[in-house]
Write an enzyme that holds these catalytic residues in place. Structure first.
Site, short mmCIF file in Angstrom:
data_model
loop_
_atom_site.label_atom_id
_atom_site.label_comp_id
_atom_site.label_asym_id
_atom_site.label_seq_id
_atom_site.Cartn_x
_atom_site.Cartn_y
_atom_site.Cartn_z
N HIS A 197 38.88 42.64 17.07
CA HIS A 197 39.43 41.83 18.16
C HIS A 197 39.57 40.40 17.64
CE1 HIS A 197 40.26 40.33 22.15
NE2 HIS A 197 39.28 39.46 22.03
N ARG B 177 28.36 20.38 7.23
CA ARG B 177 29.05 19.09 7.18
C ARG B 177 29.50 18.73 5.77
NH1 ARG B 177 25.54 14.71 10.37
NH2 ARG B 177 27.47 13.54 10.00
N LYS C 117 41.70 31.57 21.27
CA LYS C 117 42.30 32.07 20.02
C LYS C 117 43.83 32.08 20.11
CE LYS C 117 39.96 35.93 20.19
NZ LYS C 117 39.07 35.63 21.34
N ASP D 166 45.24 39.50 19.50
CA ASP D 166 44.29 40.28 20.31
C ASP D 166 43.68 41.45 19.56
OD1 ASP D 166 42.94 40.71 22.88
OD2 ASP D 166 44.11 42.55 22.94
#
Length: 303
Positions: free
Chosen positions: A141, A245, A162, A180
């Site tokens: 998915h 980071r 998304k 999807d």
């Protein structure tokens, strides 16, 4: 492990490989092996170690040998070959499909095809077709896009955004592969993603509904398939979580036994996620060429 068998109709097999149907036989072809055989030894009557699950291809050498045999001997050999319950037989180079082949195929209800292509081309085309048809596959998915030539699969909980992110990337000139639902196949060691046929090119945007990307943005906005290079996991920003980071955290996602580089990207109001994904694709491409900004900065600080 149970052998996986895919039954393909004679018509679909012929269409996919540009073959002419000579004998329809049982009407379906049970395919379970990616390998193909040219039955040279079998035409001499030798059937030890014969793999009956392979598609059989007859080329010039086999055809010329058959024509040297007495008719009754050739007929007996073909009865042995088709009696092994082979998936089908393909005769290359527009060679005559001999009467012995047709009569034995009818007796054992086996499909027979003819091709105008040379034997090597027929062999390669069938192998390519079988490699895709019989490849291990799974379904995920998410959304798969081609971002600057990099296959990016992004996943996340429903409602994370998304499809909206994908739509913005399409507006920027990148291409949609699947929205999807993404079908992923393992082909020659590569993860190849595509969309289910029925929903290909379609996208669902909450509040807007269903749209057809190809119709709306043109054929250059979509791709039928793309290899997967990066997996992007989208999640809601968690203030208590430490995010990478520096760019020195290496995490992977395993799909069909293949590990792919994975990025965890937190989503929050004001963050430009499409730009981050574009940058991630460019960064991945640079790494492929041996450039790593984090390592370069580290090297400078150590001098």
């Amino acid at each position: 492990m149970t052998e996986r068998i895919v039954n393909v109709s004679v018509e679909d097999f012929a269409t996919a490989l540009n073959l002419r149907i000579i004998e329809r036989g049982r009407g379906t072809i049970p395919l379970s092996s990616k390998n193909i055989s040219r039955p040279g030894l079998q035409l001499t009557g030798y059937f030890e170690h014969f793999d009956h699950t392979r598609v059989q291809v007859i080329g010039m050498a086999e055809h010329e040998y058959i024509e040297t045999l007495p008719a009754d001997t050739a007929q007996a050999v073909f009865k042995q070959l088709f009696g092994k319950n082979i998936p089908c037989l393909v005769v290359a180079r527009d060679l005559d499909v001999l009467d012995g082949i047709i009569s034995a195929a009818k007796e054992f209800d086996c499909p027979v095809f003819s091709s105008s292509a040379i034997t090597t081309q027929v062999y390669n085309d069938i192998y390519f077709y079988l490699s895709r048809l019989l490849a291990d596959e799974t379904m995920r998915h998410g959304v798969l896009m081609d971002v600057s030539g990099v296959g990016v699969l992004f996943e996340g909980d429903a409602g994370i955004g998304k499809s909206e992110i994908a739509l913005e990337l399409i507006n920027r000139g990148h291409r949609l592969v699947a929205d999807d639902c993404v079908i992923i196949k393992l082909i020659d060691g590569n993860l190849i993603g595509t969309a289910p046929e029925k929903i290909r090119n379609y996208m669902e945007i909450r509040g807007l509904g269903i749209i057809n990307i190809q119709t709306m943005y043109g054929p250059g906005s979509v791709r039928t398939e793309k290899s997967i290079d990066i997996v992007v996991q989208l999640e809601k920003w968690d203030e208590n979580k430490e995010y990478d980071r520096i760019g020195d955290v290496n995490i992977t996602s395993t799909i069909l036994g293949v590990e792919k580089f994975k990025l965890l990207i937190p989503v929050s109001p004001g963050r430009n996620i499409p730009t981050i994904i574009e940058t991630a694709a460019r960064k991945y491409r640079l790494k492929q060429y041996g450039y790593d900004a984090a390592q370069e900065l580290l090297n400078k600080t150590l001098k």
